[in-house]
Design a protein around this motif. Structure first.
Motif, PDB file in Angstrom:
ATOM      1  N   LEU A 124       0.814  -1.193   0.035  1.00  0.00           N
ATOM      2  CA  LEU A 124       0.089  -0.035   0.142  1.00  0.00           C
ATOM      3  C   LEU A 124       0.774   1.138  -0.041  1.00  0.00           C
ATOM      4  N   ILE A 170       8.798   5.856  -3.811  1.00  0.00           N
ATOM      5  CA  ILE A 170       8.541   6.444  -5.082  1.00  0.00           C
ATOM      6  C   ILE A 170      10.166   6.148  -5.834  1.00  0.00           C
ATOM      7  N   MET A 174      -6.397   3.695 -10.013  1.00  0.00           N
ATOM      8  CA  MET A 174      -7.306   4.943  -9.805  1.00  0.00           C
ATOM      9  C   MET A 174      -8.272   5.010 -11.016  1.00  0.00           C
ATOM     10  N   GLU A 204     -10.110   8.417 -10.706  1.00  0.00           N
ATOM     11  CA  GLU A 204     -10.615   9.838 -10.574  1.00  0.00           C
ATOM     12  C   GLU A 204      -9.267  10.599 -10.798  1.00  0.00           C
ATOM     13  N   VAL A 205      -8.317  10.121 -10.178  1.00  0.00           N
ATOM     14  CA  VAL A 205      -6.856  10.985 -10.208  1.00  0.00           C
ATOM     15  C   VAL A 205      -5.907  10.192 -10.567  1.00  0.00           C
ATOM     16  N   VAL A 246      -1.396  10.429 -10.640  1.00  0.00           N
ATOM     17  CA  VAL A 246      -0.309  11.455 -10.174  1.00  0.00           C
ATOM     18  C   VAL A 246       1.069  10.860 -10.751  1.00  0.00           C
ATOM     19  N   GLU A 275      -8.562  18.052 -16.083  1.00  0.00           N
ATOM     20  CA  GLU A 275      -7.761  19.127 -15.219  1.00  0.00           C
ATOM     21  C   GLU A 275      -6.288  18.554 -15.007  1.00  0.00           C
ATOM     22  N   VAL A 286      -0.519  16.234 -11.822  1.00  0.00           N
ATOM     23  CA  VAL A 286      -1.804  15.602 -11.424  1.00  0.00           C
ATOM     24  C   VAL A 286      -2.817  15.584 -12.226  1.00  0.00           C
ATOM     25  N   SER A 314      -7.036  14.720 -13.643  1.00  0.00           N
ATOM     26  CA  SER A 314      -8.112  14.146 -13.446  1.00  0.00           C
ATOM     27  C   SER A 314      -8.610  13.221 -14.658  1.00  0.00           C
ATOM     28  N   VAL A 344     -10.200  18.018  -9.459  1.00  0.00           N
ATOM     29  CA  VAL A 344      -8.980  17.577  -8.590  1.00  0.00           C
ATOM     30  C   VAL A 344      -8.597  18.768  -7.453  1.00  0.00           C
ATOM     31  N   VAL A 400      -5.439  19.926  -4.715  1.00  0.00           N
ATOM     32  CA  VAL A 400      -3.966  19.728  -4.060  1.00  0.00           C
ATOM     33  C   VAL A 400      -3.695  20.519  -2.792  1.00  0.00           C
ATOM     34  N   GLU A 452     -11.381   9.945  -4.329  1.00  0.00           N
ATOM     35  CA  GLU A 452     -10.100   9.336  -4.083  1.00  0.00           C
ATOM     36  C   GLU A 452      -9.086  10.099  -3.377  1.00  0.00           C
ATOM     37  N   GLU A 453      -7.835   9.739  -2.813  1.00  0.00           N
ATOM     38  CA  GLU A 453      -7.127  10.521  -2.106  1.00  0.00           C
ATOM     39  C   GLU A 453      -5.699   9.892  -2.480  1.00  0.00           C
ATOM     40  N   VAL A 454      -4.706  10.519  -3.032  1.00  0.00           N
ATOM     41  CA  VAL A 454      -3.219   9.996  -2.892  1.00  0.00           C
ATOM     42  C   VAL A 454      -2.455  11.009  -2.132  1.00  0.00           C
ATOM     43  N   VAL A 502       1.640  12.147  -1.111  1.00  0.00           N
ATOM     44  CA  VAL A 502       3.157  11.909  -1.490  1.00  0.00           C
ATOM     45  C   VAL A 502       3.769  12.630  -0.446  1.00  0.00           C
ATOM     46  N   HIS A 519      -2.384   5.608  -1.543  1.00  0.00           N
ATOM     47  CA  HIS A 519      -3.680   6.151  -1.857  1.00  0.00           C
ATOM     48  C   HIS A 519      -4.788   5.393  -0.878  1.00  0.00           C
ATOM     49  N   LEU A 561       2.033  16.137   0.251  1.00  0.00           N
ATOM     50  CA  LEU A 561       0.909  16.596  -0.472  1.00  0.00           C
ATOM     51  C   LEU A 561       0.053  15.651  -0.465  1.00  0.00           C
ATOM     52  N   VAL A 605      -3.895  15.009  -2.794  1.00  0.00           N
ATOM     53  CA  VAL A 605      -4.608  15.283  -3.901  1.00  0.00           C
ATOM     54  C   VAL A 605      -5.901  14.462  -3.804  1.00  0.00           C
ATOM     55  N   SER A 631     -10.075  13.832  -5.343  1.00  0.00           N
ATOM     56  CA  SER A 631     -10.742  14.040  -6.413  1.00  0.00           C
ATOM     57  C   SER A 631     -12.277  14.638  -5.757  1.00  0.00           C
TER      58      SER A 631
END
Lengths: 188, 188
Positions: free
Chosen positions: A31, A35, A61, A63-64, A66, A85, A146, A148, B64, B66, B85-87, B89, B123, B144, B146, B148
């Motif tokens: 999970l 990076i 994913m 909806e978004v 990265v 976006e 990022v 969408s 989106v 941020v 959704e949420e990501v 970093v 995420h 950070l 992100v 949706s």
């Protein structure tokens, strides 16, 4: 002898298919991911390093999405537009954003230029043609991007005066190509 | 004398309204913004520094949003869930992600714990209750985030065994409160 070669050939195919499958699926992925250990590639584009940090094909994913992208000096994105976006966060380096707001004209037209720099952010208006370029001769430009509505569906222009109608639809996009599974054809 | 006070009062109101309006609108904002110069606040939450890098209310984002968030040691997010959704970093520091996958149960239940660290990403599955916490005693945790479907619509839990149905809907969220304009009421 032929038997050995066939065994080798099919084993290679199997190993390659398994590697590809694991690269394109969240199964077995932790999970929390480092990076620096995620797959990075230039996808045939000189000067680019692209990492899908969280993606539609690779991580499910919806909806978004990265990306972490690094552009060597004198490299950047193609001139392109998309009807989603996009938000950029510049992590390192500096460069130029070229942005044409002529989506109501026949072609993008001469773009406005904006200086982008470390710790800056900007977002691209939906459907405006744009290009991010590393105009710094000495340093890489690194951004988090990022979007969408993943996966990315992009129209690419050869220059700013190419008609919108001639822009080339690129789908799946470079980094999604090898994970893309075309939907089954309607047999009717 | 009363006249002077009234003039002062109404001028203050006007200036405050104008400041608020400019803070909550893209008018006059440069396209490329220095993140260090964006408004940051803790919104009454100890240990938090929140910056809306690109937001629905503040920058007109529709798909989106941020955020840049910094958590001092022993601080973090509330336990919460959202159907977007949420990501994340992680830019600096380290901490713990608590994640409960019990959205089909009556309450989140005992969460799983995941170590998060600089240059990691993760995420959050839609609707899973979660909490990000700076469990490092010596260093800030900076992320950070992100999301949706902005603006954020969040359900907050007091503990992991609070029933889903008792979680408190928080809308607008802390940083959106002063830019939120309630839609006009239906007079019928």
């Amino acid at each position: 002898m032929a038997g050995h070669w066939l065994t080798f050939f099919f084993t290679s195919l199997l190993v390659s298919a398994m590697a590809e499958a694991s690269h394109c699926s969240t199964k077995g992925l932790p999970l929390v991911r480092n990076i620096s250990e995620l797959p990075q590639d230039n996808y045939g584009r000189g000067g680019l390093s692209h990492v899908t940090v969280a993606g539609a094909f690779m991580h499910g994913m919806k909806e978004v999405e990265v990306w972490l992208q690094t552009f060597a000096p004198r490299s950047g994105t193609p001139i392109h537009r998309h009807s989603c976006e996009e938000v950029f966060v510049v992590l390192k380096g500096s460069g130029t954003l070229y942005l044409a707001s002529g989506s109501h004209e026949k072609h993008p037209g001469k773009p406005q230029e904006f200086r982008i720099y470390s710790n800056s952010t900007f977002h691209i208006p939906v459907n405006d043609a744009h290009q991010v370029w590393n105009t710094n001769e000495h340093e890489d430009l690194q951004v988090l991007a990022v979007i969408s509505r993943p996966p990315a569906k992009v129209f690419i222009y050869e220059d700013w005066f190419m008609p919108h109608t001639a822009a080339r639809w690129k789908f799946p996009y470079y980094w999604d190509e090898h994970c893309f599974e075309a939907p089954p054809k309607d047999e009717l």
